[in-house]
Design a protein around this motif. Structure first.
Motif, PDB file in Angstrom:
ATOM      1  N   LEU A  37       0.850  -1.187   0.000  1.00 50.59           N
ATOM      2  CA  LEU A  37       0.000   0.000   0.000  1.00 50.59           C
ATOM      3  C   LEU A  37       0.884   1.235   0.000  1.00 50.59           C
ATOM      4  O   LEU A  37       1.792   1.347   0.819  1.00 50.59           O
ATOM      5  CB  LEU A  37      -0.901   0.013   1.242  1.00 50.59           C
ATOM      6  CG  LEU A  37      -1.714   1.292   1.486  1.00 50.59           C
ATOM      7  CD1 LEU A  37      -2.771   1.477   0.406  1.00 50.59           C
ATOM      8  CD2 LEU A  37      -2.368   1.271   2.860  1.00 50.59           C
ATOM      9  N   GLU A  74      -7.197   6.380   5.609  1.00 54.66           N
ATOM     10  CA  GLU A  74      -8.286   7.334   5.467  1.00 54.66           C
ATOM     11  C   GLU A  74      -7.735   8.741   5.735  1.00 54.66           C
ATOM     12  O   GLU A  74      -7.341   9.054   6.853  1.00 54.66           O
ATOM     13  CB  GLU A  74      -9.403   7.017   6.458  1.00 54.66           C
ATOM     14  CG  GLU A  74     -10.600   7.943   6.358  1.00 54.66           C
ATOM     15  CD  GLU A  74     -11.692   7.604   7.355  1.00 54.66           C
ATOM     16  OE1 GLU A  74     -12.555   8.478   7.601  1.00 54.66           O
ATOM     17  OE2 GLU A  74     -11.681   6.481   7.908  1.00 54.66           O
ATOM     18  N   HIS A 104       0.619   5.505   0.028  1.00 55.69           N
ATOM     19  CA  HIS A 104      -0.327   6.600   0.246  1.00 55.69           C
ATOM     20  C   HIS A 104       0.461   7.836   0.673  1.00 55.69           C
ATOM     21  O   HIS A 104       1.545   7.733   1.241  1.00 55.69           O
ATOM     22  CB  HIS A 104      -1.323   6.217   1.338  1.00 55.69           C
ATOM     23  CG  HIS A 104      -2.511   7.121   1.415  1.00 55.69           C
ATOM     24  ND1 HIS A 104      -3.670   6.896   0.708  1.00 55.69           N
ATOM     25  CD2 HIS A 104      -2.725   8.270   2.110  1.00 55.69           C
ATOM     26  CE1 HIS A 104      -4.551   7.839   0.975  1.00 55.69           C
ATOM     27  NE2 HIS A 104      -3.998   8.701   1.815  1.00 55.69           N
ATOM     28  N   THR A 149      -6.599  -6.531   5.185  1.00 52.74           N
ATOM     29  CA  THR A 149      -6.384  -5.394   4.302  1.00 52.74           C
ATOM     30  C   THR A 149      -5.962  -4.167   5.096  1.00 52.74           C
ATOM     31  O   THR A 149      -6.544  -3.869   6.137  1.00 52.74           O
ATOM     32  CB  THR A 149      -7.671  -5.047   3.526  1.00 52.74           C
ATOM     33  OG1 THR A 149      -8.119  -6.212   2.837  1.00 52.74           O
ATOM     34  CG2 THR A 149      -7.417  -3.942   2.521  1.00 52.74           C
ATOM     35  N   TYR A 150      -4.954  -3.472   4.593  1.00 50.32           N
ATOM     36  CA  TYR A 150      -4.547  -2.171   5.144  1.00 50.32           C
ATOM     37  C   TYR A 150      -5.148  -1.071   4.278  1.00 50.32           C
ATOM     38  O   TYR A 150      -5.247  -1.205   3.051  1.00 50.32           O
ATOM     39  CB  TYR A 150      -3.025  -2.025   5.138  1.00 50.32           C
ATOM     40  CG  TYR A 150      -2.331  -2.715   6.287  1.00 50.32           C
ATOM     41  CD1 TYR A 150      -1.831  -1.988   7.369  1.00 50.32           C
ATOM     42  CD2 TYR A 150      -2.154  -4.099   6.290  1.00 50.32           C
ATOM     43  CE1 TYR A 150      -1.192  -2.610   8.420  1.00 50.32           C
ATOM     44  CE2 TYR A 150      -1.520  -4.741   7.341  1.00 50.32           C
ATOM     45  CZ  TYR A 150      -1.047  -3.989   8.401  1.00 50.32           C
ATOM     46  OH  TYR A 150      -0.422  -4.618   9.455  1.00 50.32           O
ATOM     47  N   SER A 151      -5.523   0.031   4.912  1.00 49.93           N
ATOM     48  CA  SER A 151      -6.043   1.176   4.180  1.00 49.93           C
ATOM     49  C   SER A 151      -5.687   2.449   4.938  1.00 49.93           C
ATOM     50  O   SER A 151      -5.364   2.403   6.130  1.00 49.93           O
ATOM     51  CB  SER A 151      -7.562   1.072   3.996  1.00 49.93           C
ATOM     52  OG  SER A 151      -8.211   1.060   5.250  1.00 49.93           O
TER      53      SER A 151
END
Length: 318
Positions: A47, A164, A49, A160-162
């Protein structure tokens, strides 16, 4: 003689068996450290970001629930967990950050979680990021520990990594798996980069639009109520450059008068914050006097309460 040959042959068989056994053990050890040839059942994921101007990269193995009870069984309580599968999860921050309000230097870290039954969980950043699982995890190598409270969430089959985003400097990293969501806050110092970013943008900009870089920079600082002296310097520079502009305006861009109206309104508000109401009113008058088909003042007069604000300045109030 025949007996001696038999013994020799037996020794060869024994030696060969030992070698094969050792080779198998070595091969298994390599497999267990992520060197297997067959595809992993828990695939590796990455991921990337940005929060503000800060790069964040997370590498992790993504296991599946597959009908199992995860929390308290597959992932035991009171035992440090790799926060994924296969190798330890690795998280890298391109700039210094704050995690749940505590400072963490830029760099790459092994990321672990200590789940607790009916209690807050520990989020762990460890110096040793290149390791298999958490089998060689050493608490002495911890750089930072913070606590978080997991919350129940919708079912997620694959871990899952996310991220925000909550604004230009703040975000929350979440780990979702089974029916839990574990999150921690990340805050960056985006304002420390603003001068560097503006300089780069100015160099790359169309010569007709270079002055607009200063407008955007001043507006950004005004919105965050930060470095206001620098914001005033930039807005004055933008005014100076646009008034000296010789090139013909390109019709594909937003009306020059519209951007100039925004520029004067930014300048007016900055000066008013500094209690220079005379200067603020002069800038507001310049905004109103601009003539073109598409203008800032009539467009935003009502929803930004421009006239009411100007009336306050006339009475010496912000």
């Amino acid at each position: 003689m025949k007996l001696k040959r038999i013994l020799t042959f037996s020794n060869i068989i024994f030696f060969t068996t030992v070698v094969l056994l050792l080779f198998s053990i070595k091969t298994y050890a390599q497999w267990s450290y992520g060197m297997e040839v067959s595809p992993r059942q828990s695939p590796d994921k990455k991921l990337f970001h940005k929060i503000g101007y800060t790069d964040i990269e997370i590498k992790y193995g993504s296991p599946s629930v597959k009908g199992r009870k995860v929390w308290g069984e597959l992932v035991p309580y009171d035992k440090v967990w790799r926060a994924g599968a296969n190798n330890a999860t690795v998280i890298e921050f391109g700039e210094d950050v704050e995690i749940n309000g505590k400072a963490l230097a830029a760099g790459k870290y092994g990321f672990f979680i200590l789940p607790m039954d009916n209690d807050r969980w520990d989020i762990i950043f460890n110096k040793v990021y290149d390791q298999w699982g958490s089998f060689r995890y050493d608490e002495k190598e911890d750089v930072l520990r913070v606590q978080t409270l997991p919350v129940e969430s919708k079912f997620t089959e694959d871990l899952t990594y996310s991220v925000e985003s909550k604004g230009p400097e703040y975000g929350i990293i979440y780990i979702n798996w089974e029916r839990y969501k574990i999150g921690f806050e990340v805050k960056t110092n985006h304002l420390s980069h603003i001068e560097m970013v503006l300089t780069k943008s100015y160099r790359k900009a169309d010569p007709i639009l270079k002055w607009v870089c200063y407008v955007e920079g001043a507006d950004y600082l005004l919105k965050h109520n930060a470095k206001l002296d620098l914001a005033i310097k930039w807005i004055n520079q933008s005014e100076k450059e646009v008034l000296a502009l010789k090139q013909e305006w390109n019709p594909k861009y937003t009306s020059k008068e519209f951007v100039m109206g925004n520029m004067y309104w930014i300048k007016a508000r900055l000066l008013a914050i500094k209690c220079d109401f005379k200067g603020a009113l002069e800038a507001a008058d310049k905004m109103k006097m601009l003539k073109a088909g598409f203008l800032y003042y009539p467009t935003f007069k009502d929803n930004m309460k421009i006239d009411e604000t100007i009336a306050n300045w006339e009475n010496g109030k912000n």
